[in-house]
Design a protein around this motif. Structure first.
Motif, mmCIF file in Angstrom:
data_model
loop_
_atom_site.group_PDB
_atom_site.id
_atom_site.type_symbol
_atom_site.label_atom_id
_atom_site.label_comp_id
_atom_site.label_asym_id
_atom_site.label_seq_id
_atom_site.Cartn_x
_atom_site.Cartn_y
_atom_site.Cartn_z
ATOM 1 N N GLY A 144 0.813 -1.208 0.000
ATOM 2 C CA GLY A 144 0.000 0.000 0.000
ATOM 3 C C GLY A 144 0.847 1.258 0.000
ATOM 4 O O GLY A 144 2.075 1.211 0.135
ATOM 5 N N PRO A 145 0.206 2.403 -0.148
ATOM 6 C CA PRO A 145 0.931 3.676 -0.220
ATOM 7 C C PRO A 145 1.527 4.084 1.123
ATOM 8 O O PRO A 145 1.088 3.636 2.183
ATOM 9 C CB PRO A 145 -0.160 4.663 -0.651
ATOM 10 C CG PRO A 145 -1.427 4.068 -0.094
ATOM 11 C CD PRO A 145 -1.253 2.582 -0.233
ATOM 12 N N THR A 146 2.499 4.956 1.068
ATOM 13 C CA THR A 146 3.065 5.547 2.275
ATOM 14 C C THR A 146 3.426 6.996 1.963
ATOM 15 O O THR A 146 3.752 7.341 0.826
ATOM 16 C CB THR A 146 4.287 4.762 2.785
ATOM 17 O OG1 THR A 146 4.656 5.228 4.090
ATOM 18 C CG2 THR A 146 5.474 4.911 1.846
ATOM 19 N N GLY A 147 3.319 7.842 2.978
ATOM 20 C CA GLY A 147 3.624 9.259 2.783
ATOM 21 C C GLY A 147 2.540 10.010 2.050
ATOM 22 O O GLY A 147 2.787 11.074 1.487
ATOM 23 N N GLY A 148 1.295 9.503 2.079
ATOM 24 C CA GLY A 148 0.201 10.157 1.380
ATOM 25 C C GLY A 148 -0.790 10.808 2.326
ATOM 26 O O GLY A 148 -0.735 10.648 3.544
ATOM 27 N N PHE A 149 -1.724 11.543 1.731
ATOM 28 C CA PHE A 149 -2.773 12.263 2.454
ATOM 29 C C PHE A 149 -4.090 11.883 1.790
ATOM 30 O O PHE A 149 -4.295 12.166 0.611
ATOM 31 C CB PHE A 149 -2.505 13.760 2.360
ATOM 32 C CG PHE A 149 -3.449 14.647 3.132
ATOM 33 C CD1 PHE A 149 -4.198 14.180 4.195
ATOM 34 C CD2 PHE A 149 -3.581 15.986 2.777
ATOM 35 C CE1 PHE A 149 -5.054 15.012 4.900
ATOM 36 C CE2 PHE A 149 -4.424 16.841 3.477
ATOM 37 C CZ PHE A 149 -5.170 16.339 4.534
ATOM 38 N N PHE A 150 -4.973 11.214 2.529
ATOM 39 C CA PHE A 150 -6.156 10.609 1.922
ATOM 40 C C PHE A 150 -7.435 10.949 2.689
ATOM 41 O O PHE A 150 -7.408 11.138 3.905
ATOM 42 C CB PHE A 150 -6.011 9.080 1.895
ATOM 43 C CG PHE A 150 -4.814 8.592 1.142
ATOM 44 C CD1 PHE A 150 -4.876 8.364 -0.228
ATOM 45 C CD2 PHE A 150 -3.612 8.353 1.798
ATOM 46 C CE1 PHE A 150 -3.771 7.905 -0.929
ATOM 47 C CE2 PHE A 150 -2.489 7.896 1.114
ATOM 48 C CZ PHE A 150 -2.574 7.677 -0.260
ATOM 49 N N ASP A 151 -8.544 10.986 1.946
ATOM 50 C CA ASP A 151 -9.871 10.987 2.556
ATOM 51 C C ASP A 151 -10.673 9.869 1.897
ATOM 52 O O ASP A 151 -10.118 9.039 1.161
ATOM 53 C CB ASP A 151 -10.565 12.350 2.449
ATOM 54 C CG ASP A 151 -10.842 12.784 1.012
ATOM 55 O OD1 ASP A 151 -10.727 11.945 0.075
ATOM 56 O OD2 ASP A 151 -11.191 13.963 0.821
ATOM 57 N N ASP A 152 -11.966 9.831 2.150
ATOM 58 C CA ASP A 152 -12.790 8.739 1.630
ATOM 59 C C ASP A 152 -12.813 8.682 0.102
ATOM 60 O O ASP A 152 -13.079 7.631 -0.479
ATOM 61 C CB ASP A 152 -14.227 8.872 2.141
ATOM 62 C CG ASP A 152 -14.356 8.545 3.610
ATOM 63 O OD1 ASP A 152 -13.396 7.987 4.183
ATOM 64 O OD2 ASP A 152 -15.415 8.849 4.199
ATOM 65 N N GLU A 153 -12.537 9.802 -0.541
ATOM 66 C CA GLU A 153 -12.621 9.859 -2.003
ATOM 67 C C GLU A 153 -11.284 9.603 -2.691
ATOM 68 O O GLU A 153 -11.221 9.494 -3.903
ATOM 69 C CB GLU A 153 -13.181 11.217 -2.430
ATOM 70 C CG GLU A 153 -14.603 11.464 -1.947
ATOM 71 C CD GLU A 153 -15.141 12.812 -2.386
ATOM 72 O OE1 GLU A 153 -14.397 13.551 -3.063
ATOM 73 O OE2 GLU A 153 -16.297 13.131 -2.056
ATOM 74 N N GLY A 154 -10.214 9.521 -1.920
ATOM 75 C CA GLY A 154 -8.902 9.296 -2.507
ATOM 76 C C GLY A 154 -7.870 10.248 -1.953
ATOM 77 O O GLY A 154 -7.942 10.658 -0.781
ATOM 78 N N GLU A 155 -6.896 10.613 -2.779
ATOM 79 C CA GLU A 155 -5.823 11.502 -2.316
ATOM 80 C C GLU A 155 -6.321 12.924 -2.168
ATOM 81 O O GLU A 155 -7.071 13.424 -2.994
ATOM 82 C CB GLU A 155 -4.650 11.455 -3.281
ATOM 83 C CG GLU A 155 -3.851 10.158 -3.207
ATOM 84 C CD GLU A 155 -2.474 10.300 -3.848
ATOM 85 O OE1 GLU A 155 -1.651 11.093 -3.337
ATOM 86 O OE2 GLU A 155 -2.228 9.625 -4.856
ATOM 87 N N VAL A 156 -5.869 13.564 -1.103
ATOM 88 C CA VAL A 156 -6.155 14.981 -0.854
ATOM 89 C C VAL A 156 -4.944 15.779 -1.320
ATOM 90 O O VAL A 156 -3.804 15.412 -1.011
ATOM 91 C CB VAL A 156 -6.410 15.239 0.643
ATOM 92 C CG1 VAL A 156 -6.710 16.712 0.893
ATOM 93 C CG2 VAL A 156 -7.562 14.370 1.142
ATOM 94 N N PRO A 157 -5.136 16.863 -2.070
ATOM 95 C CA PRO A 157 -3.975 17.648 -2.510
ATOM 96 C C PRO A 157 -3.276 18.302 -1.326
ATOM 97 O O PRO A 157 -3.915 18.759 -0.382
ATOM 98 C CB PRO A 157 -4.594 18.706 -3.428
ATOM 99 C CG PRO A 157 -6.010 18.829 -2.976
ATOM 100 C CD PRO A 157 -6.406 17.436 -2.541
ATOM 101 N N TRP A 158 -1.962 18.315 -1.372
ATOM 102 C CA TRP A 158 -1.194 18.928 -0.293
ATOM 103 C C TRP A 158 -1.430 20.423 -0.252
ATOM 104 O O TRP A 158 -1.347 21.048 0.772
ATOM 105 C CB TRP A 158 0.290 18.671 -0.466
ATOM 106 C CG TRP A 158 0.674 17.228 -0.363
ATOM 107 C CD1 TRP A 158 1.147 16.436 -1.380
ATOM 108 C CD2 TRP A 158 0.655 16.374 0.785
ATOM 109 N NE1 TRP A 158 1.414 15.167 -0.934
ATOM 110 C CE2 TRP A 158 1.110 15.114 0.403
ATOM 111 C CE3 TRP A 158 0.267 16.580 2.104
ATOM 112 C CZ2 TRP A 158 1.211 14.048 1.304
ATOM 113 C CZ3 TRP A 158 0.362 15.522 3.000
ATOM 114 C CH2 TRP A 158 0.819 14.271 2.595
#
Length: 241
Positions: free
Chosen positions: A227-241
Motif C-alpha cells: 500500500g501507499p506511504t507518505g500520502g494524504f487521503f480521505d474517503d474519495e482518494g488523495e487529498v492535494p497537499w
C-alpha cells in the motif's frame, strides 16, 4: 496476521477516536484506548467491551514525556508489540485565531499537541511497531491542512485559524518526512482526513458523524503491504497537499 492485531488509538475516549477504536475492535483486533483522562478512558473501554471489543485503557497525555513512556511500558506489558498506531489526539485551540491578533501561546499549544505530540508518541512507540510484521501509522489530519485548498479562491476551508489549520499542514509535512526515512522498512505511514465531523471540537456543527470520520483511519490502518506511504487521503482518494 496470524496473531491478534494490536492497535493503539490516541485521544480515543470520545468522538472520532472512539469510533476508530470501535471499528478496529470490530475487526477482532485488540485496541489500546489512549486517553488523557484515565477515568474517561475506563468509561470508553467499558462501553467497547460491552460491544465485544477487546479493549484496554492506556492513560496518555501526548504532551508529556513521562506519560508517553508509561504508555509504551503498558502496551509492551499488555501486548508485547504494536501493529498499528493511530495518532488521533488533537486540539483546535481557542476560537480567536486571526493571525494579526492571535495570542502566540495559542499557536504554540496547538503545535505542541497536534505535531510535537505525534512525533513524541510515534518515536516512543517505534520499537514496539518494529516488532510487527506489517506495522502501520495513521496520522489524523484535516482538509484545512491542505495548502492547495487553503489557497484556492472560493474553496470552503472553514474560518481563519492560524493555530489549528497550519498545525495540520505541519503534521502533513511531518508525515512525509517519516515516510522518506522509513521507506526502506515495512512501516507504512499516512495522513487521513476524516471530513467535517460533528464532535465537541467544533461544537457538534460538523455534517459527518464520527463513525463516518473514522472510516479513513480504518482503511489506512489495514493497508496491504504494498500500500501507499507518505500520502494524504480521505474517503474519495488523495487529498492535494
Amino acid at each position: 496476521m496470524n496473531e491478534q492485531t494490536i492497535a493503539l488509538v490516541t485521544g480515543a475516549n470520545k468522538g472520532i477516536g472512539y469510533e476508530i477504536a470501535a471499528g478496529l475492535g470490530a475487526l477482532g483486533w485488540r485496541v489500546g484506548v489512549g486517553a488523557r483522562d484515565a477515568e474517561r478512558g475506563e468509561a470508553a473501554v467499558a462501553k467497547l467491551r460491552a460491544a465485544d471489543v477487546d479493549a484496554f485503557v492506556v492513560p496518555l497525555d501526548v504532551t508529556e514525556d513521562a506519560s508517553v513512556a508509561a504508555a509504551v511500558a503498558l502496551v509492551e506489558e499488555r501486548a508485547g508489540r504494536l501493529d498499528v498506531l493511530v495518532n488521533n489526539a488533537g486540539i483546535t485551540g481557542s476560537a480567536a485565531q486571526q493571525p494579526t491578533t492571535v495570542d502566540v501561546t495559542t499557536v504554540r499549544t496547538a503545535v505542541e499537541t497536534n505535531v510535537i505530540g505525534v512525533i513524541r508518541v510515534t518515536n516512543a512507540m517505534l520499537p514496539l511497531l518494529r516488532r510487527s510484521p506489517s506495522p502501520r501509522i495513521v496520522n489524523m489530519s484535516s482538509s484545512v491542512g491542505s495548502l492547495t485548498k487553503q489557497s484556492t479562491p472560493g474553496a470552503e476551508t472553514g474560518p481563519i485559524a492560524v493555530a489549528y489549520a497550519p498545525s495540520k499542514t505541519f503534521l502533513n509535512a511531518v508525515t512525509v518526512q517519516y515516510a522518506k526515512e522509513l521507506r526502506d522498512t515495512n512501516i507504512l505511514i499516512n495522513a487521513g482526513c476524516p471530513g467535517y465531523c460533528a464532535t465537541d471540537l467544533n461544537g457538534f456543527r460538523g455534517v459527518r458523524t464520527p463513525e463516518q470520520g473514522a472510516a479513513i483511519a480504518l482503511r489506512l490502518a489495514t493497508l496491504p503491504d504494498d500500500g501507499p506511504t507518505g500520502g494524504f487521503f480521505d474517503d474519495e482518494g488523495e487529498v492535494p497537499w
